[in-house]
Design a protein around this motif. Structure first.
Motif, short mmCIF file in Angstrom:
data_model
loop_
_atom_site.label_atom_id
_atom_site.label_comp_id
_atom_site.label_asym_id
_atom_site.label_seq_id
_atom_site.Cartn_x
_atom_site.Cartn_y
_atom_site.Cartn_z
N TRP A 87 -49.25 9.34 65.11
CA TRP A 87 -48.27 9.25 64.02
C TRP A 87 -47.38 8.04 64.21
CZ3 TRP A 87 -42.93 9.40 64.66
CH2 TRP A 87 -42.48 9.76 65.93
N TYR B 180 -25.16 7.36 62.31
CA TYR B 180 -24.08 6.92 63.20
C TYR B 180 -22.85 6.67 62.35
CZ TYR B 180 -25.03 2.14 61.62
OH TYR B 180 -25.21 1.01 60.85
N ARG C 243 -23.56 6.01 58.49
CA ARG C 243 -24.67 5.14 58.08
C ARG C 243 -25.92 5.55 58.84
NH1 ARG C 243 -21.50 -0.66 58.27
NH2 ARG C 243 -19.93 -0.11 56.73
N PRO D 41 -38.32 1.93 64.44
CA PRO D 41 -39.71 2.38 64.45
C PRO D 41 -39.97 3.35 65.61
CG PRO D 41 -39.54 0.10 65.15
CD PRO D 41 -38.17 0.53 64.77
N ARG D 42 -40.79 4.33 65.32
CA ARG D 42 -41.22 5.29 66.33
C ARG D 42 -42.70 5.59 66.11
NH1 ARG D 42 -37.05 4.20 68.20
NH2 ARG D 42 -35.34 5.52 68.94
N LEU D 43 -43.41 5.86 67.16
CA LEU D 43 -44.80 6.28 67.03
C LEU D 43 -45.16 7.16 68.21
CD1 LEU D 43 -46.29 4.23 69.21
CD2 LEU D 43 -46.13 2.65 67.32
N GLY D 44 -46.33 7.72 68.14
CA GLY D 44 -46.75 8.59 69.24
C GLY D 44 -47.97 9.40 68.87
N GLN D 45 -48.16 10.45 69.64
CA GLN D 45 -49.29 11.34 69.42
C GLN D 45 -48.78 12.74 69.15
OE1 GLN D 45 -51.99 11.20 72.77
NE2 GLN D 45 -53.66 11.02 71.29
N LEU D 46 -49.55 13.45 68.34
CA LEU D 46 -49.14 14.80 67.99
C LEU D 46 -50.32 15.75 68.23
CD1 LEU D 46 -47.22 16.04 64.98
CD2 LEU D 46 -49.63 16.58 64.94
N ALA E 166 -45.91 18.51 59.95
CA ALA E 166 -46.04 17.64 61.12
C ALA E 166 -44.96 16.56 61.10
CB ALA E 166 -47.43 17.00 61.14
N GLU F 197 -41.73 17.91 62.23
CA GLU F 197 -41.68 18.09 63.69
C GLU F 197 -41.59 16.76 64.43
OE1 GLU F 197 -43.32 22.43 64.69
OE2 GLU F 197 -44.65 20.78 65.24
N CYS F 198 -42.24 15.72 63.89
CA CYS F 198 -42.12 14.40 64.51
C CYS F 198 -40.67 13.91 64.43
CB CYS F 198 -43.05 13.40 63.81
SG CYS F 198 -44.78 13.70 64.18
N GLN G 289 -38.06 15.84 64.40
CA GLN G 289 -37.31 16.61 65.40
C GLN G 289 -37.59 16.07 66.80
OE1 GLN G 289 -38.02 20.83 65.11
NE2 GLN G 289 -37.85 20.76 62.90
N ALA G 290 -38.87 15.77 67.04
CA ALA G 290 -39.25 15.28 68.38
C ALA G 290 -38.54 13.97 68.70
CB ALA G 290 -40.75 15.11 68.46
N ALA G 291 -38.39 13.13 67.67
CA ALA G 291 -37.74 11.83 67.88
C ALA G 291 -36.23 11.97 67.96
CB ALA G 291 -38.12 10.87 66.76
#
Lengths: 433, 367
Positions: free
Chosen positions: B125, B133, B156, B161-166, B231, B234-235, B237-239
Motif C-alpha cells: 500500500w 498540527y 492544519r 508519503p507513507r507506504l508499506g505492506q498489509l 484496509a 487501517e493503514c 490508523q497504522a501510520a
C-alpha cells in the motif's frame, strides 16, 4: 485482524524510506528517511596534503591551508530568499522556549583526544591543545528546525576590515580630530551571529474619523467685512489594507548591541546559502540565545507598526482622530540563519568602544567618542543668532519697532534649538552601544 | 467486471424445501420477479414487494449456509401505528386508503439481505498520510493608542508519503445483496449494524425473507471496494495519521467467506389514482419511514367540480333574483358569492398537482 506479521517477508522498501512505528499489527509503515540529529556530527578540518589545520578562506572562497597552499573550493547551494521557511507550530514554539541550553558542553577533539569545555551556544571550536578547527551543531538544539539551515558566507576579508574601520572613524565633524589616528583597534573577530527572519501576510481593517478641510466665508458685522476661515468636516471612514512582509530580521544574540547591529543592515538575503559546516571552519559562530517566541514578539511589534503605517497612508487626509484597526496575521513563517559580522573593540583615551563590520557588505558601525567642546560650540553658534536678534528687539521695544526683531529672535532661537537638540541626540547615540 | 477470487457455492432449493432450519419455503412474484422465503400459508398472498401479484411457490438459488447475523425488529406494532400516523399527517386530498389504519392493515414484516464478506487481504500500500498540527497565529487590535494581542490557534494538515505492506483479515464487511439496495436505503436510513445478533431460525418469526438477487460474483466489485476502504482505514490508523489520501493498494484476496446479514423492514402501500400500489417502507430497527405522500388528483377534480357546480348555481340564482326588485340586492350578492366560489373551486384542482410535484421521498424518524 492481522493474519501474520509481514516482518519476515522478502519485501524491500524503496530507497530513501525507513520503517516507522506501526500502530497495527500486520501493517508495516515506511516513511521518507529524515536527517536525524545523529546525522550531524562534528567535522574536523585538517589539510589532506600536509595535515595542518585548515579553515575557510574568504579570499579563496574555500577551505585553505596556510602551510602548503592547498585550497578546496566550497560551493554552498544558493537558496536566497527562497530558503525553506517554517510555520509557528505549537510544538516548535514549545521546543524553542528551551533555547540551546545554558550548560557548557564537553567536546571531544578528534585530533588530539582532548576533552574541552565549550561555552554555551558556540557552534565551532578551535582546540587549544592542537589548534585543530572543529565545526559541529550538537544535539543540544531542541529540534532540527531550530538549527541554522542557511547562512551568508563572509565576503569581506579580515584584512579589509581595518581599512573600513579607519575610514569610518575619520568620518563626522563632532568627533575628536585625532580619533582616526590614535584609536587602537584590537583584532577583528569574524563571527557568524544568529538571526531570525520573519514573514507574514497582514490583512488590516481600519476605522477612523477623518477630517477634510473646507474654507468658509462669513460676514463679520463688527468689522463690516467678509472673512474666510478654515473649518474641518469630520466623518467616519473605514478601509482594508493588505501588506506582505518578508525577511524581517531580528537578532538572535542578546550579548551584542542591537543598536549597532541594526546600523549594519541591510544584509543581502539573496546571497543566502544552505548551511554547510565548511563555511564555519576556523570562524566563530554563536547559536541564538533570544528564543523564537521572544524574537517573534519583537518581529510582530515591528510588523504591526508597519501595518498601522500602511493603514494611515490609506487615509487621504492629515486630520485623523479615533483611529482604530485590527491586524490579522496569516501565513506567518520564520527562518533561522547565520549572518557574518566582524566584531572589534578599540581604545581611545583609555575608554573602550565597540565597532562592527558587516561581513557581507562591509558596512561599518559602532560607538564613537564625541568631542563635546566641538558640539557645545556648534550649539552655541546655532542658538546665538536668535538670542542676539531677540535681545536687540527687546532694546528696540522702547521705540516700538522692536516687536519684529523680538519675533524674529524667537523664531531663530527655536530653529537653532531644534537643530541643536538633533545634534545632541546624534552625539549621544554615537557614543551609545 | 472483476471476478470474485473464490466463487461461493449455491444450490437450488425446491419449493417444498425449507432451508436454514426454517419453516419457510421459496416463493416468487411472477410480475416483479422477486424471490422470497415465506411461510406456507403466505403463498397466494399479495407480493410484499410490488403488491400487484400473488406469490407462487418456485425454486430458489440459495447458499447452503444459513444467514450469519440478524438485526432484529425493534419497532413493534404500537410503534408502527404511531409512525404511520405521523407519516400520513398533513396531506390534504389524500387517497382513501392513505390512512394509518389502512397502511397498518397492509403492513408486512420482511427481512432483506446484505452479504457479509470475510477475507484475508495482503498487498503493498501507499498513500499520503495527513497529520493534524496546530499553528499559532495572531490578531492584533489597535484602539485608543494601545495594541491588544490575541493568539489564534489554527489546525492544519501536514501531508507526508507513507507506504508499506498489509496482511490483515477483515470480517463481516457489508455488501449489498439486492440490486435496488441503494434506493431502499435512501428510504430507510441507516441501520445500526453493531446491534445485530447471531442468526437463529426462531428470530425470523412470521416475517418473509427477501432472497438476494445479486449473487456474490456480481456483488464482488462492491465487496472489493469495501475491503479496500477498510484496509485504507487501517493503514491510516497504522501510520498514526488523522487523514489519508491518494491511497493505492495492490491487493491479493484469499479465504473469502460469504454469509448473509438480515435487516428488518416493514412494507405497506396505499393506492394511487391510477389504481397502482404506492409502497411505504419502515425501518424495523430505527422507525425511519420512507415513501411518497401523494395527494389524489381524482379527489381534487371531484371537489373542484362540486365547488364549480355550486358556484354556477349561485350565479344563476343570483341573476334571476337580481331582476326581481325587492331582492335585487340579494341577487347581486349571490352572483358575487358565486364568482368567489368559482375562483376558490380552482384550488382543489390545482393543489394535488402542485403538492405531488414537490414530493420527495420523506423520512420520518419515530421517537
Amino acid at each position: 485482524m492481522a493474519i501474520h506479521s509481514p516482518q519476515g517477508s522478502q519485501w524491500q522498501s524503496p530507497s530513501g524510506y525507513q520503517p516507522v512505528r506501526s500502530a497495527l499489527e500486520g501493517i508495516t509503515v515506511y516513511a521518507p528517511r529524515t536527517k536525524t540529529t545523529e546525522d550531524i556530527v562534528s567535522v574536523e578540518y585538517k589539510c589532506p596534503k600536509c595535515g595542518a589545520t585548515t579553515q575557510y578562506d574568504v579570499a579563496a572562497g574555500g577551505i585553505a591551508c596556510e602551510h602548503c597552499g592547498y585550497v578546496a573550493l566550497v560551493s554552498g547551494k544558493k537558496v536566497g530568499r527562497q530558503a525553506e521557511e517554517f510555520e509557528f507550530t505549537l510544538n516548535t514554539l514549545k521546543q524553542a522556549q528551551q533555547g540551546w541550553g545554558t550548560a557548557h558542553q564537553l567536546l571531544h577533539c578528534d585530533s588530539c583526544g582532548a576533552e574541552i569545555l565549550n561555552p554555551p551556544g558556540a557552534l565551532t571550536m578551535t582546540c587549544p591543545f592542537c589548534a585543530s578547527n572543529q565545526v559541529g551543531i550538537r544535539a543540544e538544539a531542541p529540534s532540527n528546525a531550530l538549527k541554522p539551515n542557511t547562512l551568508i558566507p563572509f565576503k569581506v576579508t579580515p584584512e579589509m576590515t581595518r581599512a573600513r574601520a579607519g575610514e569610518w572613524l575619520g568620518k563626522g565633524w563632532f568627533h575628536p580630530q585625532e580619533l582616526a589616528s590614535n584609536a587602537v583597534i584590537d583584532r577583528f573577530s569574524g563571527i557568524y551571529l544568529s538571526f531570525w527572519t520573519f514573514a507574514a501576510q497582514i490583512n488590516s481593517k481600519w476605522k477612523a474619523e477623518v477630517g477634510y478641510e473646507r474654507t468658509e466665508r462669513e460676514y463679520d458685522f463688527s468689522r463690516k467685512e467678509w472673512r474666510t476661515r478654515m473649518v474641518i468636516d469630520w466623518r467616519w471612514e473605514n478601509g482594508q489594507v493588505g501588506i506582505n512582509l518578508a525577511d524581517l530580521l531580528v537578532p538572535g544574540n542578546s550579548r551584542v548591541s542591537w543598536v549597532i547591529l541594526e546600523k549594519l543592515y541591510p544584509f543581502n538575503l539573496n546571497e543566502l546559502v544552505a548551511y554547510a559546516p565548511d563555511f564555519l571552519a576556523g570562524w566563530q559562530a554563536q547559536a541564538y540565545d533570544v528564543s523564537l517566541p521572544d524574537a517573534w514578539e519583537q518581529g510582530k511589534t515591528i510588523m504591526r507598526d508597519r501595518a498601522k503605517s500602511a493603514c494611515r497612508s490609506d487615509i487621504h487626509s492629515i486630520h485623523v482622530r479615533n483611529f482604530s484597526m485590527m491586524a490579522d496575521f496569516a501565513d506567518e513563517s520564520w527562518r533561522y540563519s547565520l549572518l557574518p559580522v566582524y566584531l572589534a573593540a578599540y581604545k581611545f583615551e583609555n575608554k573602550v568602544y565597540q565597532v562592527m563590520v558587516n561581513g557581507q557588505t562591509g558596512a561599518t558601525a559602532g560607538q564613537k567618542p564625541v568631542g563635546w567642546w566641538k558640539l557645545w560650540l556648534a550649539i552655541a553658534g546655532l542658538l546665538s543668532p536668535g538670542v542676539m536678534v531677540g535681545l536687540a528687539g527687546l532694546l528696540l521695544l522702547v521705540v516700538v519697532i522692536g516687536i519684529i526683531p523680538v519675533i524674529m529672535g524667537v523664531v531663530l532661537f527655536a530653529i537653532g534649538g531644534f537643530i541643536s537638540l538633533k545634534l545632541y541626540q546624534q552625539a549621544v547615540a554615537s557614543e551609545a552601544a | 467486471m472483476m471476478a470474485a477470487p473464490n466463487s461461493p457455492a449455491a444450490q437450488w432449493v425446491e419449493p417444498e424445501q425449507s432451508p436454514w432450519g426454517l419453516s419457510l419455503q421459496p416463493a416468487g412474484c411472477p410480475l416483479c420477479k422477486r424471490v422470497f422465503l415465506v411461510q406456507a400459508d403466505h403463498l397466494g398472498r399479495v407480493c410484499p414487494s410490488c403488491f400487484q401479484s400473488k406469490l407462487e411457490a418456485q425454486p430458489a438459488w440459495l447458499r447452503s449456509e444459513p444467514p450469519e447475523r440478524v438485526v432484529q425488529f425493534r419497532k413493534g406494532r404500537n410503534d408502527l401505528h404511531q409512525i404511520l400516523a405521523s407519516f400520513t399527517q398533513g396531506v390534504w386530498l389524500h387517497a382513501d386508503d392513505f390512512t394509518p389504519e389502512s397502511l397498518f392493515q397492509h403492513v408486512r414484516p420482511v427481512y432483506f439481505p446484505m452479504w457479509l464478506v470475510d477475507s484475508n487481504v495482503a498487498g503493498d500500500w501507499q498513500g499520503e498520510a495527513g497529520f493534524d498540527y496546530q499553528v499559532k497565529s495572531s490578531q492584533e487590535s489597535y484602539h485608543e493608542g494601545r495594541w491588544i494581542s490575541q493568539d489564534v490557534v489554527e489546525t492544519r494538515i501536514r501531508w507526508e508519503p507513507r507506504l508499506g505492506q498489509l496482511m490483515r483479515h477483515y470480517d463481516n464487511i457489508t455488501v449489498p445483496a439486492l440490486s435496488d439496495h441503494q434506493a431502499l436505503m435512501e428510504n430507510l436510513g441507516n441501520f445500526q449494524f453493531d446491534q445485530c445478533t447471531p442468526y437463529q431460525p426462531g428470530l425470523i418469526g412470521t416475517a418473509d425473507m427477501l432472497v438476494p438477487d445479486l449473487q456474490p460474483e456480481h456483488a464482488w466489485p462492491t465487496a472489493a471496494a469495501s475491503l479496500e476502504r477498510a484496509a485504507a482505514e487501517e493503514c491510516r490508523q497504522a501510520a498514526g495519521a488523522e487523514h489519508l489520501r491518494q491511497y493505492a493498494l495492490t491487493p491479493d484476496y484469499s479465504g473469502l467467506n460469504w454469509t448473509q446479514l438480515l435487516l428488518p423492514l416493514y412494507i405497506s402501500y396505499y393506492t394511487r389514482d391510477d389504481g397502482q400500489p404506492q409502497p411505504v417502507w419502515v425501518n424495523g430497527q430505527t422507525g425511519v419511514v420512507g415513501g411518497l405522500r401523494l395527494a389524489s388528483q381524482k379527489k381534487g377534480w371531484q371537489l373542484a367540480a362540486i365547488l364549480e357546480g355550486l358556484a354556477l348555481a349561485l350565479v344563476g340564482m343570483g341573476l334571476l333574483a337580481a331582476i326581481i326588485p325587492p331582492i335585487t340586492l340579494l341577487g347581486i350578492l349571490m352572483v358575487l358569492a358565486g364568482f368567489a366560489l368559482a375562483i376558490i373551486g380552482v384550488v382543489p384542482a390545482v393543489w394535488p398537482w402542485q403538492w405531488n410535484r414537490g414530493q420527495q421521498p420523506r423520512k420520518v424518524i419515530s421517537r
